[in-house]
Design a protein around this motif. Structure first.
Motif, short mmCIF file in Angstrom:
data_model
loop_
_atom_site.label_atom_id
_atom_site.label_comp_id
_atom_site.label_asym_id
_atom_site.label_seq_id
_atom_site.Cartn_x
_atom_site.Cartn_y
_atom_site.Cartn_z
N VAL A 207 6.66 7.93 -2.95
CA VAL A 207 7.63 6.92 -3.75
C VAL A 207 9.01 7.62 -3.59
O VAL A 207 9.44 8.67 -4.07
CB VAL A 207 7.16 6.78 -5.12
CG1 VAL A 207 8.28 5.68 -5.81
CG2 VAL A 207 5.75 6.24 -5.28
N LYS A 208 9.83 6.92 -3.07
CA LYS A 208 11.43 7.32 -2.98
C LYS A 208 12.16 6.77 -3.97
O LYS A 208 12.01 5.51 -4.35
CB LYS A 208 11.88 6.81 -1.52
CG LYS A 208 10.90 7.58 -0.31
CD LYS A 208 11.54 7.12 1.03
CE LYS A 208 10.83 7.86 2.16
NZ LYS A 208 11.54 7.46 3.36
N ALA A 209 13.17 7.41 -4.48
CA ALA A 209 14.08 7.25 -5.39
C ALA A 209 14.71 6.02 -4.90
O ALA A 209 15.62 6.09 -3.60
CB ALA A 209 14.90 8.42 -5.79
N PRO A 210 15.09 4.83 -5.51
CA PRO A 210 15.86 3.85 -4.98
C PRO A 210 17.57 3.96 -5.22
O PRO A 210 17.77 4.71 -5.78
CB PRO A 210 15.42 2.60 -5.79
CG PRO A 210 15.29 3.24 -7.18
CD PRO A 210 14.44 4.60 -7.04
N THR A 211 18.31 3.06 -4.60
CA THR A 211 19.59 3.23 -4.84
C THR A 211 19.87 2.34 -5.68
O THR A 211 21.11 2.23 -6.38
CB THR A 211 20.42 3.15 -3.32
OG1 THR A 211 20.16 1.90 -2.97
CG2 THR A 211 20.26 4.15 -2.68
N LYS A 212 19.39 1.27 -6.18
CA LYS A 212 19.43 0.26 -7.10
C LYS A 212 18.06 -0.11 -7.69
O LYS A 212 17.10 0.08 -6.83
CB LYS A 212 20.12 -0.99 -6.48
CG LYS A 212 19.04 -1.78 -5.44
CD LYS A 212 20.03 -2.78 -4.81
CE LYS A 212 19.57 -3.49 -3.69
NZ LYS A 212 20.23 -4.73 -3.23
N PRO A 213 18.07 -1.08 -8.83
CA PRO A 213 16.78 -1.21 -9.31
C PRO A 213 16.01 -2.16 -8.37
O PRO A 213 16.55 -3.11 -7.85
CB PRO A 213 17.11 -2.02 -10.57
CG PRO A 213 18.53 -1.30 -11.10
CD PRO A 213 19.21 -1.17 -9.72
N THR B 180 0.89 -1.09 0.01
CA THR B 180 0.02 0.11 0.07
C THR B 180 0.91 1.16 0.00
O THR B 180 0.28 2.29 -0.02
CB THR B 180 -0.91 0.16 1.29
OG1 THR B 180 -0.13 0.07 2.29
CG2 THR B 180 -1.85 -1.17 1.08
N SER B 181 2.10 0.94 0.15
CA SER B 181 3.02 2.01 0.02
C SER B 181 4.48 1.89 -0.51
O SER B 181 4.64 0.71 -0.97
CB SER B 181 3.39 2.63 1.45
OG SER B 181 4.12 1.78 2.26
N GLY B 182 5.01 3.09 -1.18
CA GLY B 182 6.08 2.82 -1.77
C GLY B 182 6.06 2.31 -3.25
O GLY B 182 7.21 2.30 -4.00
N LEU B 183 5.06 2.38 -3.75
CA LEU B 183 4.84 2.01 -5.20
C LEU B 183 3.95 3.43 -5.87
O LEU B 183 3.27 3.64 -5.21
CB LEU B 183 3.96 0.74 -5.38
CG LEU B 183 5.04 -0.59 -5.42
CD1 LEU B 183 3.78 -1.84 -5.40
CD2 LEU B 183 6.08 -0.56 -6.23
N PRO B 184 4.36 3.64 -7.10
CA PRO B 184 3.36 4.68 -7.60
C PRO B 184 1.97 3.97 -7.68
O PRO B 184 1.82 2.69 -7.88
CB PRO B 184 4.09 4.82 -9.08
CG PRO B 184 4.78 3.51 -9.34
CD PRO B 184 5.45 3.09 -8.05
#
Length: 330
Positions: free
Chosen positions: A223-229, A201-205
């Protein structure tokens, strides 16, 4: 990209991280493609109307014997095996095996300048839209899948007066191709599946997530920018199991992670193809899944990279959302 079709700029520029993932893996070994509908498994030797002898059945490496006489001045075509599959339409992404050689032998020897059979994998390209040599656009549209076709291509319908020096093709060479039509994909190609239950329910568009339909990103809030895919499976495909030794046919939607603004999409234009191993390098949740599966991939920002002897320069990219639908494989 094989020598036979002309190099072309893809509708969607595949994210650099996907290209990197593809190149970092060893070249996959592709299993042989099964005969397309209506193709014959029996060996055959055909002497064509232009005098070229062709041996071998659909799906097998053909052998060409070109007669010692002048090449046809105009484009010619002859169906060697007539398939009973669907007709190939303009703007389809066609999957084909082929071998090509010049009419006049080089250094006294008849030798293929390009062969997907030797590479162990068919080629995929948009047909009827100026993305391959004119001789292919003019002869392959309308043919049925499962067909094997002989095509002779004069310079005007091939590489023109400049030829293709990297392949040893001069501006006066007539080209001879045997082409097997294996499969094709429409610009809006899709595959069925079912929505994954109990998604985070969170962290995804937030997206419109209808299997087999182009997804749309409606919100990137939180949605937060990741450090890796990172990838999340959102649709379970109901087709065949994804084969890591094959090439995948993909529909893609790309968007800026910060704003949700769509930047590129293949839907309705032309699906992309990429080695399965490379795709799984950034979309690991596709491992063990089936055709028709969809993942949402969050990609980190990437720095600009300078040009090298084998790769063009790439600009820096911001954090990105990539929605990947697997609609086929070959």
């Amino acid at each position: 990209m094989p020598i036979g079709p002309r190099h072309f700029a893809a509708v969607l520029i595949v994210p650099a991280v996907l290209l990197t993932a593809c190149s970092s893996n060893s070249k996959p070994k592709h299993s042989s493609s099964p005969p397309a509908p209506g193709s014959s498994g029996a060996a055959a030797v055909t002497t064509t109307a232009v005098g070229v002898k062709v041996s071998g059945a659909f799906g097998a490496t053909p052998t060409l014997t070109v007669p010692a006489k002048p090449a046809p001045a105009a484009l010619t075509q002859q169906i060697l095996t007539r398939g009973t599959g669907a007709p190939v339409a303009k703007d389809d992404t066609l999957v084909a095996n082929y071998v090509g050689q010049t009419w006049v032998p080089k250094d006294g020897k008849a030798k293929a300048f390009d062969s997907s059979f030797e590479r162990g994998a068919p080629a995929a390209f948009v047909i009827g839209a100026g993305k391959v040599i004119p001789g292919w656009d003019k002869t392959l549209v309308g043919k049925t899948l499962g067909s094997r076709i002989l095509v002779t291509v004069p310079p005007t319908d091939g590489y023109g007066a400049s030829g293709q020096p990297s392949a040893g093709i001069t501006g006066t060479d007539t080209l001879v191709f045997v082409i097997d039509l294996v499969a094709d994909y429409k610009p809006d190609a899709s595959a069925p599946g079912t929505v994954v239950k109990n998604l985070p329910t969170s962290g995804l568009p937030k997206i419109t997530n209808v299997p087999g339909k182009k997804p749309t990103i409606t919100s990137t809030a939180g949605v937060k920018a990741p450090t890796k895919p990172t990838s999340t499976l959102v649709v379970n495909g109901s087709g065949a199991k994804i084969d890591t030794a094959k090439t995948l046919v993909l529909q893609l939607v790309e968007a800026d992670l910060a704003t949700g603004r769509h930047t590129q999409a293949t839907w309705g234009q032309a699906p992309q193809t990429a080695a399965a191993q490379g795709v799984l390098g950034i979309a690991d949740k596709l491992a063990g899944q089936n055709i028709g599966s969809r993942v949402v991939v969050l990609l980190p920002a990437t720095p600009a990279t300078p040009a090298t002897s084998t790769q063009a320069a790439r600009p820096a990219t911001p954090p990105t959302i990539l929605i990947v639908d697997v609609v086929g494989q070959f």
